[in-house]
Design a protein around this motif. Structure first.
Motif, short mmCIF file in Angstrom:
data_model
loop_
_atom_site.label_atom_id
_atom_site.label_comp_id
_atom_site.label_asym_id
_atom_site.label_seq_id
_atom_site.Cartn_x
_atom_site.Cartn_y
_atom_site.Cartn_z
N UNK A 169 -8.76 4.39 -12.56
CA UNK A 169 -8.92 3.96 -11.17
C UNK A 169 -7.62 4.18 -10.43
N UNK A 170 -7.70 4.16 -9.10
CA UNK A 170 -6.53 4.39 -8.25
C UNK A 170 -6.56 3.36 -7.12
N UNK A 171 -5.36 2.93 -6.70
CA UNK A 171 -5.20 1.94 -5.64
C UNK A 171 -4.74 2.68 -4.39
N UNK A 172 -5.62 2.78 -3.39
CA UNK A 172 -5.37 3.60 -2.20
C UNK A 172 -5.07 2.70 -1.00
N UNK A 173 -3.96 2.97 -0.32
CA UNK A 173 -3.64 2.28 0.93
C UNK A 173 -4.34 2.94 2.10
N UNK A 174 -5.26 2.23 2.73
CA UNK A 174 -6.07 2.82 3.81
C UNK A 174 -5.42 2.63 5.18
N UNK A 175 -4.99 1.39 5.49
CA UNK A 175 -4.46 1.11 6.82
C UNK A 175 -3.66 -0.19 6.78
N UNK A 176 -2.87 -0.40 7.83
CA UNK A 176 -2.18 -1.67 8.03
C UNK A 176 -2.31 -2.05 9.50
N UNK A 177 -2.39 -3.35 9.78
CA UNK A 177 -2.53 -3.84 11.14
C UNK A 177 -2.24 -5.34 11.13
N UNK A 178 -1.92 -5.92 12.30
CA UNK A 178 -1.74 -7.38 12.33
C UNK A 178 -2.99 -8.12 11.85
N UNK A 179 -4.14 -7.54 12.15
CA UNK A 179 -5.40 -8.13 11.69
C UNK A 179 -6.36 -7.01 11.31
N UNK A 180 -6.93 -7.09 10.12
CA UNK A 180 -7.86 -6.07 9.63
C UNK A 180 -9.29 -6.50 9.95
N UNK A 181 -10.01 -5.63 10.62
CA UNK A 181 -11.42 -5.88 10.88
C UNK A 181 -12.25 -5.08 9.88
N UNK A 182 -13.13 -5.78 9.18
CA UNK A 182 -13.93 -5.13 8.14
C UNK A 182 -15.33 -5.73 8.09
N UNK A 183 -16.24 -4.97 7.50
CA UNK A 183 -17.61 -5.43 7.27
C UNK A 183 -17.99 -5.10 5.84
#
Length: 669
Positions: A271-285
């Motif tokens: 498996x691999x650990x991928x950094x997708x994004x950074x932000x003050x607040x992450x919006x996800x579903x």
């Protein structure tokens, strides 16, 4: 044999053989359930009629004591026959799926695929819409004394899927698949004996065969005395067969994993650990069932259909195609604080990661051989990065003095994850980019394959277009030479490459248009490599950029943070083997300074990035004209050149050998 002719054979047989008709009808009511094995969905079927096969005694004494039920003289008179060369196509009297066929040799000879691979291939081509499979002796064959194959409609046995154990996947022409199968079986054989295997084949279309081979370590699992599961081809290709309700109830994800661990070989997928994004607040579903850890910082999918979506992910950071989009991903979502920001990380299997990388880095419409080549180098690269990251210490990639700034952008600066999701590492956009069957086939057929040089995993870089010449690693990144990344011309005829580290030679090369694989600008080939937003660029092999003095001075000041005043000259001081500049002197009215390496030069001289640092400078009446070659760093595989090679009939091994000299393809899991 057309599908309608096969259907007529089955229908006529069911009309004339009541027992088989009833068994076939009962398939409508068999119990089925789904379990997961290492996160991979697997079906379980309850089929009491199959106890004849599951419980068959296959020792020599038992076989000698019973008549061969596949010989014509011992078969019921009501069993219909369709003659196919030296074989007879029969309806299986104990079907697992509707339309289940047995293809028995007309001669009583031992069950062995040796010498009969061609028969299987021809059967797969002739039985329209069917998957043909083979159970080796001690691998599920209930008649190891009589050569036979079986076949079921392909919808019941899809082969282009993931497997929780080691398997070999091939997709190519009938001739090439036959050669690959024969070579594999020879390599698996011990002292000339037939290896323990299950094999399945199907015709994808009139010119393409798909094949899977599962090597076996045992006939039956350790649980066989208590749970009567005796895996054959059907079981290892997607459906575990049980013969009692108690056995059916007993098979869960844990027992299924134990069964496969007993009879097959572990895959050890990573498996691999991928950094997708950074932000003050992450919006996800979250879509589908997930479970959260105690801190609510990591979410693990509970179904193979579960995925998550991140909002406003930036792609193409600092490049001319930079934009934001919502992206969806398989695997785990992990949220991690880093200063004032929150990081969104995706923990995913390497093979799922690769499926996205290939679709994100290029068009999923690329040729199969190009996709295979890219699967191998993308897998090699990410595993090499993980290994290098684990062993790296004190790495420095910056020289910053008043006279000179040299910086290279390698991947050790990712502290919180293995790789990022953007062009800095490899484009990874989850399941947002459509992945076609061709991409899955490329992943499956190269599963676990990497490029090695000696005992070292190759650092398999790639770029869009080398510009006709390969760059060497040390001129773009740390000062370390890799023997498999060497200067050469991107041509098949072995044309000599001028010494492009010499300024006069580089100027002549860049201002000319030497013939190379990547000089081909056919739109259909570009469409294989470039996503829609990449095709906003058409000048990649040779290009020009014009600046007036004020514009260039402002760009350099903005991008470097240094006020050079009015720029009066750009002087190449050192070039690599492709003519790319890795030390450039910028002369201004307020300051003169040297900048390197290639990506920093590209960054300083453009509001996005120059296509490459392989350029020559022409002074114009009001400023500068840069004449350039290539798109990207030019090290390793040239994607456009490789696409042309694929179109011209080169296979993926030949493509990789062209770009990575003396490297060897090996399977590591």
């Amino acid at each position: 044999m057309k599908r309608d002719a096969i259907d007529r054979l089955v229908d006529d047989q069911l009309r004339d053989w009541e027992e088989v008709r009833l068994r076939t009808m009962s398939l409508r009511d068999v119990k089925i359930k789904d379990v997961t094995v290492d996160g991979i969905p697997w079906r379980v079927q309850s089929n009491p009629a199959r106890v004849v096969s599951t419980g068959a005694k296959v020792d020599k004494a038992s076989i000698a004591a019973r008549p061969c039920f596949l010989c014509r003289d011992n078969r019921p008179q009501c069993q219909h026959i369709h003659q196919w060369g030296d074989y007879e196509i029969l309806v299986n009297p104990f079907p697992i799926f509707p339309g289940h066929l047995t293809i028995a040799s007309c001669h009583h000879e031992p069950q062995s695929v040796n010498g009969h691979v061609g028969d299987m291939l021809r059967l797969a081509c002739d039985l329209e819409g069917y998957t043909v499979f083979y159970n080796g002796p001690q691998c599920g064959a209930s008649a190891p004394d009589h050569l036979h194959f079986q076949a079921v409609p392909s919808e019941y046995m899809p082969l282009d899927r993931r497997y929780p154990f080691k398997r070999h996947y091939f997709i190519d022409s009938q001739e090439r698949v036959g050669e690959a199968l024969s070579e594999l079986l020879d390599s698996l054989s011990a002292y000339g004996d037939e290896p323990m295997v299950n094999i399945a084949l199907r015709a994808v279309d009139s010119s393409t065969i798909e094949a899977v081979v599962v090597p076996r370590r045992a006939h039956r699992p350790l649980c066989y005395d208590t749970v009567k599961v005796s895996p054959g081809a059907v079981d290892v290709f997607g459906t575990l067969i049980t013969v009692s309700e108690a056995d059916f109830d007993a098979v869960d994800s844990s027992l299924a994993a134990a069964i496969f661990n007993d009879v097959a070989f572990a895959s050890h997928e990573l498996s691999v650990n991928v950094g997708i994004m950074s932000a003050p607040e992450i919006q996800y579903e979250l879509h589908g069932p997930f479970e959260a850890d105690a801190e609510g910082a990591e979410f693990r999918p509970l179904s193979s259909d579960s995925y998550f979506t991140l909002k406003d992910v930036t792609i193409g950071v600092d490049f001319h195609w930079q934009r934001k989009e919502d992206q969806s991903f398989l695997g785990n979502l992990k949220l991690k604080k880093s200063g004032d920001l929150t990081l969104a990380l995706n923990i995913v299997s390497v093979e799922d990661y690769l499926t996205s990388v290939i679709s994100s880095e290029m068009s999923a419409d690329a040729s199969l051989e190009l996709l295979k080549a890219h699967a191998v180098i993308s897998r090699s690269w990410v595993l090499a990065q993980i290994r290098h990251k684990a062993s790296a210490s004190g790495h420095v990639d910056m020289l910053d003095t008043p006279e000179e700034r040299v910086k290279w952008y390698d991947h050790d600066d990712h502290v919180d994850f293995d790789v990022c999701a953007d062009d800095h590492c490899q484009r990874y956009q989850g399941i947002t980019r459509a992945s076609r069957a061709q991409v899955r086939s490329a992943i499956l057929s190269t599963w676990g394959e990497v490029l090695m040089h000696g005992d070292e995993l190759c650092d398999t870089r790639f770029s869009k277009c080398c510009g006709g010449a390969f760059e060497e690693f040390q001129y773009c990144w740390e000062p370390r030479r890799h023997d498999y990344l060497v200067a050469a011309c991107d041509a098949v005829d072995g044309a000599p490459l001028p010494d492009l580290t010499v300024e006069a030679n580089a100027r002549e090369w860049i201002l000319g248009r030497p013939d190379a694989f990547c000089s081909d600008v056919d739109e259909s080939i570009l469409a294989q490599v470039l996503n829609n937003y990449d095709r906003e660029t058409v000048d990649f092999y040779r290009w020009t950029v014009d600046y007036d003095v004020d514009e260039l001075s402002a760009i350099v000041r903005e991008r470097s943070g240094i006020d050079f005043g009015e720029i009066s000259d750009l002087v190449p001081l050192a070039r690599g083997t492709s003519g790319r500049i890795y030390r450039l002197k910028i002369v201004g009215s307020k300051r003169t300074m040297i900048v390197g390496k290639e990506l920093e030069i590209r960054k300083w001289l453009s509001r996005s990035h120059l296509y490459s640092s392989a350029f020559v400078v022409e002074r114009t009446l009001h400023g500068f004209r840069l004449h350039g070659a290539g798109w990207g760093h030019g090290v390793g595989l040239c994607q456009i050149g490789a696409a042309v090679m694929g179109e011209r009939g080169f296979n993926y091994r030949q493509i990789l050998s062209h770009y990575f000299k003396d490297a060897e393809i090996r399977s590591i899991y």
